[in-house]
Structure formats: C-alpha cells, structure tokens
Design a protein around this motif. Structure first.
Motif, PDB file in Angstrom:
ATOM      1  N   ARG A 153       0.829  -1.195   0.000  1.00  0.00           N
ATOM      2  CA  ARG A 153       0.000   0.000   0.000  1.00  0.00           C
ATOM      3  C   ARG A 153       0.871   1.255   0.000  1.00  0.00           C
ATOM      4  O   ARG A 153       0.480   2.292  -0.525  1.00  0.00           O
ATOM      5  N   THR A 154       2.056   1.158   0.611  1.00  0.00           N
ATOM      6  CA  THR A 154       2.920   2.325   0.681  1.00  0.00           C
ATOM      7  C   THR A 154       3.962   2.336  -0.429  1.00  0.00           C
ATOM      8  O   THR A 154       4.867   3.149  -0.421  1.00  0.00           O
ATOM      9  N   THR A 155       3.834   1.407  -1.374  1.00  0.00           N
ATOM     10  CA  THR A 155       4.729   1.444  -2.537  1.00  0.00           C
ATOM     11  C   THR A 155       3.921   1.283  -3.815  1.00  0.00           C
ATOM     12  O   THR A 155       4.434   0.866  -4.840  1.00  0.00           O
ATOM     13  N   ARG A 156       2.648   1.620  -3.727  1.00  0.00           N
ATOM     14  CA  ARG A 156       1.770   1.432  -4.883  1.00  0.00           C
ATOM     15  C   ARG A 156       2.281   2.151  -6.099  1.00  0.00           C
ATOM     16  O   ARG A 156       2.042   1.732  -7.223  1.00  0.00           O
ATOM     17  N   GLU A 157       2.950   3.277  -5.872  1.00  0.00           N
ATOM     18  CA  GLU A 157       3.354   4.094  -7.003  1.00  0.00           C
ATOM     19  C   GLU A 157       4.419   3.414  -7.852  1.00  0.00           C
ATOM     20  O   GLU A 157       4.607   3.780  -8.996  1.00  0.00           O
ATOM     21  N   VAL A 158       5.112   2.409  -7.310  1.00  0.00           N
ATOM     22  CA  VAL A 158       6.133   1.751  -8.128  1.00  0.00           C
ATOM     23  C   VAL A 158       5.750   0.326  -8.516  1.00  0.00           C
ATOM     24  O   VAL A 158       6.480  -0.346  -9.224  1.00  0.00           O
ATOM     25  N   MET A 159       4.599  -0.143  -8.020  1.00  0.00           N
ATOM     26  CA  MET A 159       4.211  -1.532  -8.266  1.00  0.00           C
ATOM     27  C   MET A 159       3.196  -1.610  -9.402  1.00  0.00           C
ATOM     28  O   MET A 159       2.383  -0.720  -9.544  1.00  0.00           O
ATOM     29  N   PRO A 160       3.221  -2.703 -10.164  1.00  0.00           N
ATOM     30  CA  PRO A 160       2.150  -2.882 -11.139  1.00  0.00           C
ATOM     31  C   PRO A 160       0.807  -2.943 -10.398  1.00  0.00           C
ATOM     32  O   PRO A 160       0.699  -3.608  -9.364  1.00  0.00           O
ATOM     33  N   THR A 161      -0.175  -2.226 -10.935  1.00  0.00           N
ATOM     34  CA  THR A 161      -1.471  -2.145 -10.260  1.00  0.00           C
ATOM     35  C   THR A 161      -2.060  -3.519  -9.964  1.00  0.00           C
ATOM     36  O   THR A 161      -2.565  -3.774  -8.886  1.00  0.00           O
TER      37      THR A 161
END
Lengths: 315, 529
Positions: A94-102
């Motif tokens: 949740r705190t690395t959503r910006e770098v993870m594939p959705t």
C-alpha cells in the motif's frame, strides 16, 4: 529509487514468500502426520520450532496440538501467522503502490482480505487445506504478475533479493527440522527398526513436497529417497529454484543492477563458498543442525548488509 | 490441442454471462429469452414515482420524464431488475475493495482505512453547458493567480482600492516570507479545486476555490474506472468525455515548472505519510505520473538544493508537488515543530532551485472573504465579465452587511473564512437558537473571519437506495491546472450527501461520490478539435 521504497518492496517480497512457505509447511505437515504412526516422536511442536516462534506460541497457547497450531499459524494476531504476514505485505504494498504494477497490488490486497475472512477455516481440516492451497497459488500468482510486469530495474532487484533470501532461509529451516527428526527417530528406542526406513522415506518426501521439490528431485536423483540426497538437493542443487544455493546465486545475479553492492556481494559469495564446500554425507551423519545454524547466521549478515547499504541512510 | 479449444470455449461462454445485461433472467429460463422473463419481475427503478420535490433534479425533469441527455441512461436503469441492480452494487463494492480505493478517517485516536463510498448512477452534464463552465473556471483561476502575484509583488490591487489591504495582510494565509518572489509563469496556484453547486434553476454557482492542497481528483478518476467495470455496456451508447488524461496533464504542468532545462525533470509528490486522509491519492498520482512519492524524511537540502535519499545516494529534485500545508513545509521557516517537512526547503525555493506546486503563500486567495472579491478581480485583472457567478455573500467585516447577517441568522449559512471540510459552519435554518446565539457572539468577536450566504437549494441527482432511486443533494469539484497552459477536467468529482435531505457532502462526514459524465449530444463537436 528511494531508500524507503526499496526497503518496503524488499519486505513485501519477504512477507509474501514467508506467508507462502508457512502455508506450504502447514499443509504438508497436516498430511505428513496422517501418514506417520501414532508413536512417532514427530509432533506439532516441531512446526512451531521451524518458524522460530516457540516462545510466542508458549505465551499464548498451552498445548501444541493441531487446532492450536493451525490457529497460531493461520490467524493469530502475532507476527508469525499467515494473515499477519499478508497484512504486513499489504501494508508495504500500500505504501509502494506508485512503483508496483497495479494488478499486483490488487492481488496482494485481495489476498489480504481473503486471509482475514478465512480465519475461521483454521479448525476444519479440509477447509483449511483448500484455504492454504489458495494462499500458495495466490502468492505464486502475485510473484508472476511482478515478474511479468516489472522492469528489470532496482525495484525488481529488491523483489528478487527479498524473495530469494526468505526462501533460502525457509528451506534451510525445513532441512534442519527434517534432520533433527531423523536423528530423534533413529535414536528412539521405542521405534520398531523395521519401520525406521519407511518413516524416513515419508519424512523426507514431505520435506521435498513442502518445497514442491518432489518431482524435480525424482528427475535429478534416480534412487530411493534418502536423507543424504534430499539434503544435498535442497542445499546444493544449482538448478532447482528453491534450493539454498540457487537462491544465493539469484542474489548475486541481481546485485550488478544496484549501486554500491560490494559488501553484499562479498557476503553472498562467502556463504556460497562455504555451502559448496560442506560435505553432505558427513553433515547428515553429524553436525547438520550446527551447519544450518551457521547458514542462518550468514543469511542474517546478508540482510544486515542489504539494510546498511540501501535502506539505512536516514536520519 | 483438444483441451485448448475446450478451455477457450468455456472462457467465452463465461465472458458472455458476465457482461450480458440480464444474467439473472438468462440463468433462470431455458425456454424464454431474457426480455420476456424480465417483465414478470418487479422493477426496482421507476422514474414515475421518483420525486425530487421543489429541488432542481439534474436527471429527471418531471414524473417519468428524464432530461434529454439522460434519456438513455434512465431507460437502461429502468430495464434492470432487482437482481441485476443488486449484482451491480455488489460488483462495484468488490471493485472498490480490490482496487484498494480507500480514504482514511481519524477517529478515536485510530486511523481507519475505509472503502470509498460510491453510488452507481452516473451524474450527467451536457457537453455544451460544460464548455461554458470550463471557460468560467479557467478565467477564475487566471484572475486568482494575477491576484496572488500582485499581492506578493506590486500590490496594485491595494493602491487601486479594489480590496482593503488589511483583509489580506492580516490573513492567516498571507506569508510575508513570500513577498518579492517571482514563480515561473507568475503562477502560484497550479492546481485548483473549485467547488460548484447548482441552484434551484439548475445554474452553476461557485461555492469556493480550494488553492492550498485540494484533494479528490484520484477519486474522480477511480469512479470512472469502477463505472467502466460495472456498466461497460453504457459506454457504447454514450459519447462521454474521457477524464484519464488528467495525470498526463498534471505531469506536463509540473514538468513545465522545472528550474533545470532537461528532458526528464525529477518530479516528486510530497506526502505527510500513510496516516494522512488523502494518502491514497498521493500514492495514486505519483504512480500515474511515474513520479517519486516522498515523505519529508526522504528529502534533504544541501547548499540550497533539494535531494532525495535513494539507494544510490542523494539525487536532485526539480519539482515538488507538495501535499503538505504551507506551515508544515519547512520547520526552519514555519512551524518549527513540524516533522513532516524538510529543513531548508523554503530557502531552496526562494533561490529558484526547486519549484513547489502550489507555491507557498498561494493560500492567501483560499479564503472565503477573498472569494467574495473574485468577480471584482476578474474585471480588474482580465477586463472580462465573470462567466460563472458566485453565491451571493455577505461580508461580516462590513458593518451594514454584518447587521443584516446578525438579524437574519435563521435564514443564512455562516462560514468561517479559513476552514475546510465543511467544519465550523452554521446552517441557520436548521440550527437551534443556542447555536445561532453562539455564532452571533463569534461573528461580533471576529467579524473578519466570517461570511454568510443564503441557503441555496442544492440540486439533486438520483442515487440507488435500498428500494428505489432516491434524490440526494450534490456538489461538483472540477480541477483546474495552470502552468504554461491551463486545463480543466471534463466534469470533476461529484460529491453526494448520502443522507436524505442532507447538504453535507464531505466524505469525512457521511458523503459519498459518483462518476460524473460530460456527455456530448448529436451535433456536438469534440472539444479542442
């Protein structure tokens, strides 16, 4: 890549892998106990020992029986249960959503909710098996999505490192318990010697199964299952993806993608060399548990170096 | 090979069952086709019995008569039976849960990650009407930026007696530290969320301009994604303006602020962290833009340059989209207690080594008293007539207006100048005598801090209630970007008061939201082409 983000990605991969391995362990253990005669000394308390959480367990539960163990490892709010690991994995995601594939985040999120809602299934054996299998599959699926959608940059390097180190650690624990139980059985005066060999076979087969290693083992080692070969396979086989050495190699391979990786590379190399030079037949005779302890010290040192190199420069 | 064919056939059949509009009916009968079966089931939505009362309803003009832009949607919704609707509701809830669309509520000392409250029925706005609204919003933000730049530089607006300097210079949002700064493009408020309402005649009015750290745009984008998942069939029959380009526009705008001329400026979204109610949005926007999401502790200032701590060491940052209030940005300049900010950040900005969006000090125009002057600013700075009207307002700092307010507290809505989230308001007609007295006391004690407005009868739209479609009040928050160019989202975030009769649309206080469609009619050209 931000240090904080790298750290969370790494832990997310570790938690996911740990949840998967714990689910495997529990599943295999339930099946193993069905196969072994009542009088064997193998029991549920061994399972607690593998996870390294004996103390926590003792604080919250009295008897080391199937129900308590299943609850402890599936839904207990303490950190060693599958649902707690998945909650941690999800929080990191949740705190690395910006770098993870959705889709990977969505997968982790869904799995987290599933584990929360499935807590009640811990008591019933068949519902439990189904649930554990779902968790194993989902973890595999999530790693698959990461593998299929993440660029091979620093972010993915941390996924692979986290996963590989966790795996190496969990496999070594499994081997450790297998070996300890083997000694216990061989030395148990109550055990009828004519069964000893059968039990051994069953025991090691379960160890292999817990790592999905049975089939591959069979293809590599074409003789009757025995402790020596199994330990050798799970520690030393370069080709098998869950073997300890394979995972150390994985770490070495991703390191060149990361800056300042010198110290980590050195430590990984050290662990590999030591592992390669250990002679398994002798180990199985005596000293395997000590050797495994030693390996785990190596893993801890690698983790510390990773953390020191890439995560810590924060005030 | 044989297996493969089998597998794909199964998938295809499954696919048809999932997306066909009448799965329930199709399942139930082998003999009849879905249509016939449907007529025998009680319908759930019946526009004949839908009654918005005296309010302007945006979808239904009179009993059983949808407005022209909403006719297809209304007919479609009426064709769904209870089982379909329940299925759609469930599908939306699942999608929201799986997609992790959440907002955080702080209560009882705990942070709760809640699912986003969403109503299925899209709100429809005609593209022609929207075009005018869009121009009005753009105009407004242009004028506001002229005003902010003037306040921190020449201060012509004071000399020409357009506004009393005391109102601005004593404002809690005025930052003396920013005087003399010339941000790129002379723009201070790069991202603005302007709240619109419709009155009883259906006319759009501006309620307020949010220029500090307006939030909600990620929910606007996710609402569309959920609607597409749940009602894919609706998108075939409507020409709905897409909203997804927002993050691209935001990225381009932020990139246009970069102090360094380079192909790939380093852009970071600065968040207070996961306990902030809008964390989901911060993360979402960073992800969609491919920007770094940073917390204060990820940044460090050395020699008036801003750097991020990365796995390879320190790395320079060019533009920061900050989602932290001014006062927490830099403990060396503002609140020294702040642990969210970065010491030295303000100085780096002053030197022009990093761009901040919105610029510190932009909040000076985010004030309900300043709001009342915006139509004057539009004339003064742009020499244009305001396209969008304000809600008529009384300024309590003005003696005669204050007496009127105090004499009519039971008819007016009183708002503090600097609160957001709908807190600290008095809804005169619904308040108790004691509450009104308390507000009269507060107004007299600090007249500058209050303004009053007549209670506007907010328009309604249908929501999917327990048993039928029910009218609920809504507002609309479009987002306006201004950098080298400007951009307005088609539509915006519709917030809906889920409680019957309520005007409170804030998600922190029981509000929900809906997808908002700007729909083109037959003869409309695609805007911008």
């Amino acid at each position: 890549m931000l240090s904080r983000v790298a750290e969370r990605i790494y832990w997310q991969a570790r938690y996911l892998e740990r949840a998967e391995n714990t689910a495997r362990l529990l599943n295999v253990f339930s099946n193993l106990l069905l196969d072994l005669p009542d009088r064997t000394t193998l029991g549920w308390s061994d399972l607690v020992r593998i996870t390294g959480a004996s103390e926590t367990f003792a604080q919250h539960y009295q008897a080391a029986n199937e129900t308590n163990l299943a609850r402890f490892l599936i839904s207990d709010p303490c950190n060693v249960s599958i649902s707690a690991m998945l909650a941690n994995a999800r929080e990191n995601a949740r705190t690395t959503r910006e770098v993870m594939p959705t889709e990977a985040f969505e997968g982790i999120n869904e799995l987290h909710y599933y584990a929360q809602s499935a807590a009640g299934k811990a008591d019933d054996r068949s519902a439990r098996n189904e649930m554990l299998e779902h968790i194993i599959e989902s973890c595999q699926q999530i790693f698959g999505m990461l593998a299929g959608a993440m660029s091979r940059d620093a972010g993915y390097a941390f996924v692979r490192m986290g996963r590989a180190l966790e795996r190496a650690d969990m496999v070594s624990r499994m081997v450790d318990v297998g070996a300890r139980k083997l000694f216990a059985m061989l030395e148990d005066p109550a055990a009828p010697p004519e069964f000893a060999e059968t039990w051994q076979g069953i025991l090691w087969m379960s160890v292999l199964r817990s790592q999905s290693a049975y089939q591959m083992y069979r293809q590599h080692v074409r003789r009757r299952i025995n402790g020596e070969d199994v330990v050798c396979f799970l520690l030393h086989n370069e080709e098998f993806p869950r073997a300890v050495i394979h995972n150390l190699t994985t770490i070495s391979k991703v390191l060149p993608r990361l800056p300042n990786h010198g110290e980590v590379a050195e430590l990984v190399n050290l662990a590999r060399i030591e592992l390669k030079h250990s002679h398994v037949p002798e180990l199985v005779e005596r000293g395997l548990p000590e050797r495994i302890d030693h390996l785990q010290i190596h893993f801890a040192a690698i983790h510390d170096a990773i953390s020191r190199t890439w995560f810590l420069p924060r005030t | 090979m044989h297996k493969r064919i089998d597998g794909s056939q199964r998938r295809r059949i499954h696919g048809v069952r999932c997306t066909a509009p009448k799965p329930a009916a199709a399942d139930r009968s082998h003999q009849h086709c879905g249509k016939y079966e449907l007529r025998e089931l009680p319908l759930q939505i019946d526009w004949q019995s839908y009654d918005p009362g005296a309010f302007h309803d945006e979808m239904i003009e009179g009993p059983g008569a949808p407005r022209s832009t909403a006719q297809q949607l209304a007919a479609y919704l009426e064709s769904l039976d209870r089982k379909d609707l329940d299925g759609k509701k469930l599908a939306a809830r699942l999608a929201i849960k799986t997609m992790g669309i959440s907002f955080t509520v702080y209560s009882d000392g705990q942070n709760i990650d809640r699912e986003w409250p969403f109503d299925l029925i899209p709100r429809i706005i005609a593209a022609r009407e929207w075009e005018t609204t869009r121009r009005g919003l753009e105009q407004r933000v242009r004028a506001l930026n002229c005003f902010i730049h003037d306040v921190y530089n020449e201060q012509k607006v004071f000399r020409d007696r357009i506004i009393d300097p005391a109102l601005i210079l004593d404002s809690v949002n005025f930052r003396p530290q920013c005087v003399g700064i010339q941000p790129r493009h002379k723009v201070w408020a790069h991202i603005c969320g302007t709240d619109l309402i419709r009155d009883e005649n259906g006319r759009f009015l501006v309620l307020e301009d949010n220029l500090r750290v307006p939030s909600g745009v990620s929910y606007m984008l996710e609402n569309r994604r959920v609607t597409k998942r749940v009602f894919p069939e609706l998108f075939e029959n409507h020409r709905i303006l897409p909203v997804t380009e927002y993050t691209q526009e935001l990225f381009d705008m932020l990139a246009s602020l970069s102090p360094r001329k380079q192909a790939y400026p380093e852009i970071a979204v600065l968040t207070p962290g996961i306990y902030n109610s809008a964390y989901f949005e911060h993360s979402y926007l960073a992800q969609r833009m491919g920007a770094e999401l940073v917390e204060g502790s990820d940044l460090v200032v050395e020699d008036d340059q801003v750097y991020m701590r990365t796995i390879g060491g320190l790395s320079r940052v060019d533009v920061i989209y900050r989602r932290i209030d001014d006062l927490f940005l830099d403990p060396a300049v503002f609140n020294p207690e702040s642990v969210l900010g970065v010491p030295g950040l303000f100085q780096a900005w002053l030197k022009g080594n990093v761009s901040l969006a919105n610029a510190p000090g932009a909040g000076v125009a985010d004030d309900k008293i300043v709001y009342t002057y915006v139509p004057d600013f539009i004339k003064y700075y742009l020499d244009e007539d305001p396209v969008l009207p304000n809600v008529p307002s009384y300024r309590c700092c003005n003696d005669s207006e204050r007496s009127h307010v105090l004499a009519n507290l039971d008819k007016l809505v009183v708002k503090p100048a600097n609160e957001s989230g709908g807190y600290g308001m008095l809804m005169g007609p619904r308040a108790s005598a004691a509450e009104r007295e308390e507000f009269a006391r507060r107004i007299k004690a600090n007249p500058r801090n209050y303004l009053a407005q007549p209670l506007i009868s907010l328009s309604t739209v249908p929501i999917l209630g327990e048993h039928s479609a029910e009218p609920r009040h809504v507002d609309l928050r479009p987002f306006i970007l201004q950098g080298a160019d400007s951009y307005v989202t088609p539509g915006g975030l519709t917030r809906v008061a889920l409680v019957k009769g309520s005007y409170v649309v804030n998600s922190s206080q029981g509000g929900g939201s809906k997808d908002t469609w700007v729909v083109m009619g037959e003869g409309d050209a695609v805007p911008g082409s």
